[in-house]
Design an enzyme around this catalytic site. Structure first.
Site, short mmCIF file in Angstrom:
data_model
loop_
_atom_site.label_atom_id
_atom_site.label_comp_id
_atom_site.label_asym_id
_atom_site.label_seq_id
_atom_site.Cartn_x
_atom_site.Cartn_y
_atom_site.Cartn_z
N ASP A 252 0.82 -1.21 0.00
CA ASP A 252 0.00 0.00 0.00
C ASP A 252 0.85 1.26 0.00
O ASP A 252 2.08 1.22 0.15
CB ASP A 252 -0.89 0.03 1.24
CG ASP A 252 -1.96 -1.04 1.21
OD1 ASP A 252 -2.32 -1.48 0.11
OD2 ASP A 252 -2.43 -1.44 2.30
N TYR B 68 7.38 -10.26 5.80
CA TYR B 68 7.27 -8.84 6.13
C TYR B 68 7.91 -8.59 7.49
O TYR B 68 7.81 -9.42 8.40
CB TYR B 68 5.81 -8.40 6.21
CG TYR B 68 5.12 -8.22 4.88
CD1 TYR B 68 5.06 -6.96 4.26
CD2 TYR B 68 4.52 -9.29 4.23
CE1 TYR B 68 4.41 -6.79 3.04
CE2 TYR B 68 3.87 -9.13 3.01
CZ TYR B 68 3.82 -7.88 2.43
OH TYR B 68 3.18 -7.71 1.23
#
Length: 296
Positions: A60, A124
């Protein structure tokens, strides 16, 4: 006679602060996606075919990457041999130079290879730091690259206990933000890693302030929309005493995106996609393709 296109798997990194995310957006928008710039860089190589970069993992606005990946086909003009891997990396970076985007490596792969569907895991890291009570105390080198918290201490053991609740295969509906394609995606994911360890930051070591860095590491084959930010935010809420480890189990069992307290979702600035992994056999030209039925 034109030669056939060569498919490459490329790995790239970026600081996502000034981009709309990794995916391409219409060119009239004020902030473009990383994919826009990657395709411009491919286009500058003047391939015969259309410049199209297929991203493996979405991120994002404001989210960063140290190891995202994509595949791209490049067909050169008659008489020109395909780029070798090092040539391609150098040529792409030459055209990406003004941007906070860098291609780190490239590899020739089979023409049926998919960077998205052949990925076997994605990792991540969410970075946070405690003991920052005012934005002027934020190290410049960490600006917009970390979530800074005013607390000097977090209940780390409670956070680790809460993280262990998330491990394994679950319906993570509560930990996703609903998006347009949500009804078509299974909410079941298998979380292989949920780890909290002390982090390092060069600048903080040279400041006369009690700043402690922490890194959450999450690994899975794939993640739901904003799943990592919701998980990180929930674990920080446990560390702050706003939630109990048992509340994480309750959130999982709710299986309802609206059950998640949206005020605790972690901001995008601390999130980094650090690695996308593939099987070595899948990276070897000539491998036998097995199409994945799951949409990432």
């Amino acid at each position: 006679m034109l030669q056939s296109a060569t498919r490459y798997l490329i790995f790239f990194q970026y600081i996502g602060t000034k981009y709309s995310g990794v995916m391409k957006v219409p060119p009239h928008q004020a902030h473009l996606g990383v994919q826009n710039y990657l395709e411009d860089a491919v286009r500058s190589l003047k391939p015969v075919n259309e410049a199209a970069v297929f991203i493996s993992s979405r991120t994002d606005t404001g989210v960063h990457a140290l190891g995202n990946s994509a595949h791209v086909d490049i067909q050169r003009r008659e008489g020109r041999s395909p780029f070798n891997e090092e040539e391609l990396v150098h040529a792409l970076n030459l055209n990406l130079k003004p941007q906070d985007i860098r291609v780190t490596r490239a590899r020739k792969v089979d023409g049926h290879f998919s960077a998205r569907f052949q990925a076997v895991s994605r990792t991540y890291v969410y970075r946070l730091a405690t003991g920052v009570c005012h934005h002027t105390h934020t190290p410049l080198t960490e600006n917009k690259l970390c979530w800074f918290l005013p607390e000097t201490e977090l209940d780390v053991e409670a956070m680790r206990a809460a993280g262990s609740v998330l491990l394994g295969t679950h319906d993570f509906s509560t930990f996703r933000t609903l998006s347009s394609d949500a009804p078509f995606k299974s909410p079941v994911r298998t979380l292989e890693t949920a780890q909290l360890e002390p982090g390092l930051a060069f600048a903080s070591q040279h400041l006369n302030r009690n700043i402690q860095h922490w890194d959450f590491t999450f690994k899975s084959r794939s993640f739901l929309y904003r799943q990592v930010r919701r998980m990180a935010g929930a674990l920080v809420a446990v560390g702050r005493g706003k939630l109990r480890p048992s509340d994480i189990q309750d959130l999982l069992e709710a299986r309802d995106s609206l059950a998640f307290p949206t005020t605790i979702m972690a901001p995008p600035c601390g999130l980094f996609l650090t690695q996308v992994e593939y099987r070595e056999s899948d990276l070897t030209p000539g491998w036998s393709l097995t199409h994945s039925s799951e949409k990432e």
